[in-house]
Design a protein around this motif. Structure first.
Motif, PDB file in Angstrom:
ATOM      1  N   ASP A  33       0.823  -1.208   0.000  1.00  0.00           N
ATOM      2  CA  ASP A  33       0.000   0.000   0.000  1.00  0.00           C
ATOM      3  C   ASP A  33       0.859   1.261   0.000  1.00  0.00           C
ATOM      4  OD1 ASP A  33      -2.291  -1.502   0.039  1.00  0.00           O
ATOM      5  OD2 ASP A  33      -2.503  -1.432   2.215  1.00  0.00           O
ATOM      6  N   ARG A  34       2.139   1.091  -0.275  1.00  0.00           N
ATOM      7  CA  ARG A  34       3.057   2.230  -0.277  1.00  0.00           C
ATOM      8  C   ARG A  34       3.533   2.535  -1.688  1.00  0.00           C
ATOM      9  NH1 ARG A  34       6.621   0.361   4.901  1.00  0.00           N
ATOM     10  NH2 ARG A  34       4.945   0.520   6.420  1.00  0.00           N
ATOM     11  N   VAL A  35       3.954   3.759  -1.876  1.00  0.00           N
ATOM     12  CA  VAL A  35       4.444   4.223  -3.169  1.00  0.00           C
ATOM     13  C   VAL A  35       5.608   5.172  -2.915  1.00  0.00           C
ATOM     14  CG1 VAL A  35       2.828   6.151  -3.283  1.00  0.00           C
ATOM     15  CG2 VAL A  35       3.697   5.170  -5.386  1.00  0.00           C
ATOM     16  N   LYS A  36       6.510   5.273  -3.876  1.00  0.00           N
ATOM     17  CA  LYS A  36       7.632   6.195  -3.740  1.00  0.00           C
ATOM     18  C   LYS A  36       7.392   7.420  -4.601  1.00  0.00           C
ATOM     19  CE  LYS A  36      11.075   2.779  -2.530  1.00  0.00           C
ATOM     20  NZ  LYS A  36      12.361   2.149  -2.867  1.00  0.00           N
ATOM     21  N   VAL A  37       7.707   8.573  -4.041  1.00  0.00           N
ATOM     22  CA  VAL A  37       7.598   9.840  -4.758  1.00  0.00           C
ATOM     23  C   VAL A  37       8.952  10.531  -4.704  1.00  0.00           C
ATOM     24  CG1 VAL A  37       5.120  10.129  -4.368  1.00  0.00           C
ATOM     25  CG2 VAL A  37       6.740  11.035  -2.705  1.00  0.00           C
ATOM     26  N   TYR A  95      11.043   9.492  -1.472  1.00  0.00           N
ATOM     27  CA  TYR A  95      10.357   9.243  -0.209  1.00  0.00           C
ATOM     28  C   TYR A  95       9.321   8.139  -0.404  1.00  0.00           C
ATOM     29  CZ  TYR A  95      12.391  13.803   0.574  1.00  0.00           C
ATOM     30  OH  TYR A  95      13.280  14.837   0.651  1.00  0.00           O
ATOM     31  N   GLU A  96       9.254   7.220   0.552  1.00  0.00           N
ATOM     32  CA  GLU A  96       8.244   6.168   0.527  1.00  0.00           C
ATOM     33  C   GLU A  96       7.090   6.589   1.428  1.00  0.00           C
ATOM     34  OE1 GLU A  96       7.871   1.329   1.106  1.00  0.00           O
ATOM     35  OE2 GLU A  96       9.612   2.390   1.918  1.00  0.00           O
ATOM     36  N   ILE A  97       5.889   6.647   0.841  1.00  0.00           N
ATOM     37  CA  ILE A  97       4.705   7.114   1.571  1.00  0.00           C
ATOM     38  C   ILE A  97       3.557   6.139   1.335  1.00  0.00           C
ATOM     39  CG2 ILE A  97       5.407   9.535   1.424  1.00  0.00           C
ATOM     40  CD1 ILE A  97       3.313   9.852  -0.855  1.00  0.00           C
ATOM     41  N   ASP A  98       2.475   6.332   2.061  1.00  0.00           N
ATOM     42  CA  ASP A  98       1.269   5.531   1.836  1.00  0.00           C
ATOM     43  C   ASP A  98       0.641   5.919   0.500  1.00  0.00           C
ATOM     44  OD1 ASP A  98       1.177   3.976   4.200  1.00  0.00           O
ATOM     45  OD2 ASP A  98       0.418   5.706   5.320  1.00  0.00           O
ATOM     46  N   ARG A  99       0.087   4.945  -0.185  1.00  0.00           N
ATOM     47  CA  ARG A  99      -0.549   5.192  -1.481  1.00  0.00           C
ATOM     48  C   ARG A  99      -1.716   6.176  -1.342  1.00  0.00           C
ATOM     49  NH1 ARG A  99       0.004   3.211  -6.270  1.00  0.00           N
ATOM     50  NH2 ARG A  99       1.310   1.480  -5.609  1.00  0.00           N
ATOM     51  N   LYS A 100      -2.383   6.150  -0.210  1.00  0.00           N
ATOM     52  CA  LYS A 100      -3.528   7.047  -0.005  1.00  0.00           C
ATOM     53  C   LYS A 100      -3.108   8.524   0.024  1.00  0.00           C
ATOM     54  CE  LYS A 100      -3.526   6.653   5.043  1.00  0.00           C
ATOM     55  NZ  LYS A 100      -3.108   8.001   5.363  1.00  0.00           N
TER      56      LYS A 100
END
Length: 126
Positions: free
Chosen positions: A46-50, A105-110
């Motif tokens: 459920d995480r994504v990198k930006v 940065y790795e963050i929650d997909r939401k």
């Protein structure tokens, strides 16, 4: 007779391995073991990198923004990991051109939409 001796090796080369790669094992497909591993949805999926470019330029020009300082732009977003990575893209070698280094940065997909509105982009270089 001389022509026959000259063409015989040629015929052998052309006729050898006509049914595929000679080096593959014929029974390899039958003996291979396959198994399915169930994929369970976890917090990591459920995480994504930006990312955002860090501002560094070739030949030491431009000042790179530190990872911790740029992270402040992600107000209210939980950050699980932060690093500086190169995107791996080819670049022109010219003083003053971007280096391709980015703060990732790795963050929650939401929280992806909020990060995109803050000027970040989704990291797709891995």
């Amino acid at each position: 007779m001389k022509k026959l001796l000259m063409t015989l090796p040629l015929l052998f080369v052309l006729g050898a391995c006509t049914h595929g790669n000679c080096r593959t094992q014929k029974g390899a497909e039958k003996t291979a073991v396959t198994s399915e591993v169930p994929v369970t949805k976890s917090a990591a999926t459920d995480r994504v990198k930006v990312y955002k470019p860090d501002g560094s330029l070739q030949c030491g020009q431009g000042k790179a923004i530190p990872v911790a300082e740029m992270q402040k732009q992600l107000k209210g977003i939980q950050v699980y990991s932060a690093s500086n990575k190169n995107d791996g893209m080819m670049r022109i070698q010219l003083c003053g051109s971007p280096t391709g280094n980015n703060n990732v940065y790795e963050i929650d997909r939401k929280d992806l939409e909020v990060a995109l509105k803050a000027g970040f982009k989704e990291w797709t270089f891995e």
